[in-house]
Structures are given as C-alpha cells and as structure tokens.
Design a protein around this motif. Structure first.
Motif, PDB file in Angstrom:
ATOM      1  N   LEU A  58       0.822  -1.210   0.000  1.00 47.13           N
ATOM      2  CA  LEU A  58       0.000   0.000   0.000  1.00 47.13           C
ATOM      3  C   LEU A  58       0.854   1.258   0.000  1.00 47.13           C
ATOM      4  O   LEU A  58       0.476   2.270  -0.590  1.00 47.13           O
ATOM      5  CB  LEU A  58      -0.931  -0.006   1.219  1.00 47.13           C
ATOM      6  N   LEU A  59       2.030   1.187   0.619  1.00 45.14           N
ATOM      7  CA  LEU A  59       2.926   2.338   0.652  1.00 45.14           C
ATOM      8  C   LEU A  59       3.988   2.278  -0.441  1.00 45.14           C
ATOM      9  O   LEU A  59       4.318   3.290  -1.049  1.00 45.14           O
ATOM     10  CB  LEU A  59       3.612   2.429   2.020  1.00 45.14           C
ATOM     11  N   GLY A  60       4.526   1.106  -0.700  1.00 46.08           N
ATOM     12  CA  GLY A  60       5.649   0.981  -1.623  1.00 46.08           C
ATOM     13  C   GLY A  60       5.284   1.052  -3.090  1.00 46.08           C
ATOM     14  O   GLY A  60       5.952   1.738  -3.876  1.00 46.08           O
ATOM     15  N   VAL A  61       4.236   0.364  -3.487  1.00 46.48           N
ATOM     16  CA  VAL A  61       3.883   0.305  -4.913  1.00 46.48           C
ATOM     17  C   VAL A  61       3.506   1.676  -5.474  1.00 46.48           C
ATOM     18  O   VAL A  61       3.972   2.042  -6.556  1.00 46.48           O
ATOM     19  CB  VAL A  61       2.785  -0.754  -5.154  1.00 46.48           C
ATOM     20  N   ILE A  99       1.769  17.209  -9.506  1.00 47.77           N
ATOM     21  CA  ILE A  99       1.618  15.752  -9.397  1.00 47.77           C
ATOM     22  C   ILE A  99       2.462  15.221  -8.243  1.00 47.77           C
ATOM     23  O   ILE A  99       1.994  14.441  -7.408  1.00 47.77           O
ATOM     24  CB  ILE A  99       2.029  15.069 -10.723  1.00 47.77           C
ATOM     25  N   LEU A 100       3.703  15.662  -8.177  1.00 52.01           N
ATOM     26  CA  LEU A 100       4.609  15.182  -7.139  1.00 52.01           C
ATOM     27  C   LEU A 100       4.140  15.607  -5.749  1.00 52.01           C
ATOM     28  O   LEU A 100       4.127  14.795  -4.818  1.00 52.01           O
ATOM     29  CB  LEU A 100       6.024  15.697  -7.408  1.00 52.01           C
ATOM     30  N   ALA A 101       3.740  16.854  -5.596  1.00 52.79           N
ATOM     31  CA  ALA A 101       3.298  17.345  -4.284  1.00 52.79           C
ATOM     32  C   ALA A 101       2.065  16.598  -3.782  1.00 52.79           C
ATOM     33  O   ALA A 101       2.002  16.182  -2.618  1.00 52.79           O
ATOM     34  CB  ALA A 101       3.016  18.849  -4.356  1.00 52.79           C
ATOM     35  N   VAL A 102       1.095  16.389  -4.660  1.00 55.13           N
ATOM     36  CA  VAL A 102      -0.132  15.676  -4.263  1.00 55.13           C
ATOM     37  C   VAL A 102       0.188  14.228  -3.906  1.00 55.13           C
ATOM     38  O   VAL A 102      -0.265  13.708  -2.873  1.00 55.13           O
ATOM     39  CB  VAL A 102      -1.192  15.761  -5.382  1.00 55.13           C
ATOM     40  N   ALA A 103       0.977  13.557  -4.730  1.00 53.32           N
ATOM     41  CA  ALA A 103       1.291  12.151  -4.486  1.00 53.32           C
ATOM     42  C   ALA A 103       2.101  11.962  -3.206  1.00 53.32           C
ATOM     43  O   ALA A 103       1.830  11.042  -2.426  1.00 53.32           O
ATOM     44  CB  ALA A 103       2.029  11.568  -5.683  1.00 53.32           C
ATOM     45  N   VAL A 104       3.078  12.817  -2.977  1.00 55.25           N
ATOM     46  CA  VAL A 104       3.884  12.696  -1.758  1.00 55.25           C
ATOM     47  C   VAL A 104       3.031  12.996  -0.528  1.00 55.25           C
ATOM     48  O   VAL A 104       3.147  12.317   0.500  1.00 55.25           O
ATOM     49  CB  VAL A 104       5.137  13.597  -1.825  1.00 55.25           C
ATOM     50  N   THR A 105       2.148  13.975  -0.616  1.00 60.31           N
ATOM     51  CA  THR A 105       1.251  14.284   0.501  1.00 60.31           C
ATOM     52  C   THR A 105       0.347  13.098   0.818  1.00 60.31           C
ATOM     53  O   THR A 105       0.191  12.718   1.987  1.00 60.31           O
ATOM     54  CB  THR A 105       0.404  15.534   0.189  1.00 60.31           C
ATOM     55  N   ALA A 108       2.365  10.400   2.457  1.00 62.88           N
ATOM     56  CA  ALA A 108       2.694  10.753   3.838  1.00 62.88           C
ATOM     57  C   ALA A 108       1.495  10.560   4.761  1.00 62.88           C
ATOM     58  O   ALA A 108       1.626   9.996   5.861  1.00 62.88           O
ATOM     59  CB  ALA A 108       3.192  12.199   3.906  1.00 62.88           C
ATOM     60  N   VAL A 109       0.324  10.991   4.330  1.00 62.41           N
ATOM     61  CA  VAL A 109      -0.886  10.832   5.145  1.00 62.41           C
ATOM     62  C   VAL A 109      -1.185   9.348   5.342  1.00 62.41           C
ATOM     63  O   VAL A 109      -1.491   8.904   6.457  1.00 62.41           O
ATOM     64  CB  VAL A 109      -2.077  11.580   4.502  1.00 62.41           C
ATOM     65  N   VAL A 114      -1.166   4.445   8.803  1.00 64.63           N
ATOM     66  CA  VAL A 114      -0.693   3.076   9.017  1.00 64.63           C
ATOM     67  C   VAL A 114       0.118   2.967  10.310  1.00 64.63           C
ATOM     68  O   VAL A 114      -0.067   2.048  11.101  1.00 64.63           O
ATOM     69  CB  VAL A 114       0.119   2.573   7.801  1.00 64.63           C
ATOM     70  N   VAL A 115       1.010   3.920  10.543  1.00 65.22           N
ATOM     71  CA  VAL A 115       1.841   3.898  11.760  1.00 65.22           C
ATOM     72  C   VAL A 115       0.967   4.049  12.990  1.00 65.22           C
ATOM     73  O   VAL A 115       1.133   3.321  13.996  1.00 65.22           O
ATOM     74  CB  VAL A 115       2.925   4.999  11.697  1.00 65.22           C
ATOM     75  N   LEU A 116       0.029   4.986  12.983  1.00 62.23           N
ATOM     76  CA  LEU A 116      -0.834   5.186  14.157  1.00 62.23           C
ATOM     77  C   LEU A 116      -1.711   3.981  14.437  1.00 62.23           C
ATOM     78  O   LEU A 116      -1.833   3.550  15.584  1.00 62.23           O
ATOM     79  CB  LEU A 116      -1.701   6.444  13.966  1.00 62.23           C
TER      80      LEU A 116
END
Length: 123
Positions: A58-61, A99-105, A108-109, A114-116
C-alpha cells in the motif's frame, strides 16, 4: 531529439537554456529514481500491518508507480521544452510539481495512518 522536432528555419537557442532544460530533466530523473528506490525499500523492509499482508505494498507500490510516471512525464516535458526553445516560444506550463506534491502528501498521510493504527493495535 530528431531533426524533425526542430524547424529548419529555427536558429539555435542560447546553449545556457538548453543546458538548464537538460539539468531540469536530470533532476526529475533523480527524483523518479529516488521514488522507485524508496518504494522498493518500503516493500522489502516494512513490517506488514497485522492481519493485512499487503499493507507494505500500500505504501511501496504507489511510490514506484509515481517514480515511473515522473520519469516518463519528465522526459516528455524535456522534449516539449526543447522544441519550444528552438522555436523561440514560451515554455509550456509543467504539471510535474503538482503531481509530485499531491502524491507525496497522500503517501505521507497514508503512512501516518498506518503507523498510528499499527501503534494502537500493538498496545
């Protein structure tokens, strides 16, 4: 670039602009490579979310897919900018930063969620 990309009546643009365009393309290529490497590392290193074996994916692909998109679109923009420079036209607007800003955001969210959730379930 092929000779068909440059009109025969065009004069060569200032080499500084051509080199700047090439450096921009190389920067997008490095960004794409970093995204692919981060996605691959995430898939290999992260622990799966309890009960969800595909949670690493979910995070890597998406990072790897984003890397492929950035590499492809970066090259297409490089060619488009080269053509504009040779034809002495204004450079077209780039969608890559958006594209990059939206995808990285979004990544990150998703990572924070997932961590929480992992932390809460581990207690």
């Amino acid at each position: 670039m092929t000779s068909s990309d440059v009109p025969s009546d065009a004069t060569a643009p200032d080499a500084r602009f051509l080199f700047a365009n090439e450096r921009t393309f190389l920067a997008w290529s490095r960004t794409a490579l970093a995204l692919v490497a981060a996605g691959l590392a995430g898939v290999q290193v992260l622990r799966p979310f309890p009960g969800v074996p595909w949670s690493r994916d979910l995070l890597g692909v998406p990072l790897m897919v984003l890397g492929a998109v950035i590499a492809t679109v970066g090259y297409l923009e490089f060619r488009r900018n080269q053509r504009a420079l040779h034809q002495r036209r204004p450079l077209p607007r780039s969608w890559l930063p958006t594209i990059l800003a939206v995808a990285v955001t979004l990544t990150a969210v998703t990572s924070v969620v997932v961590v929480l959730v992992s932390t809460v379930r581990a207690r």
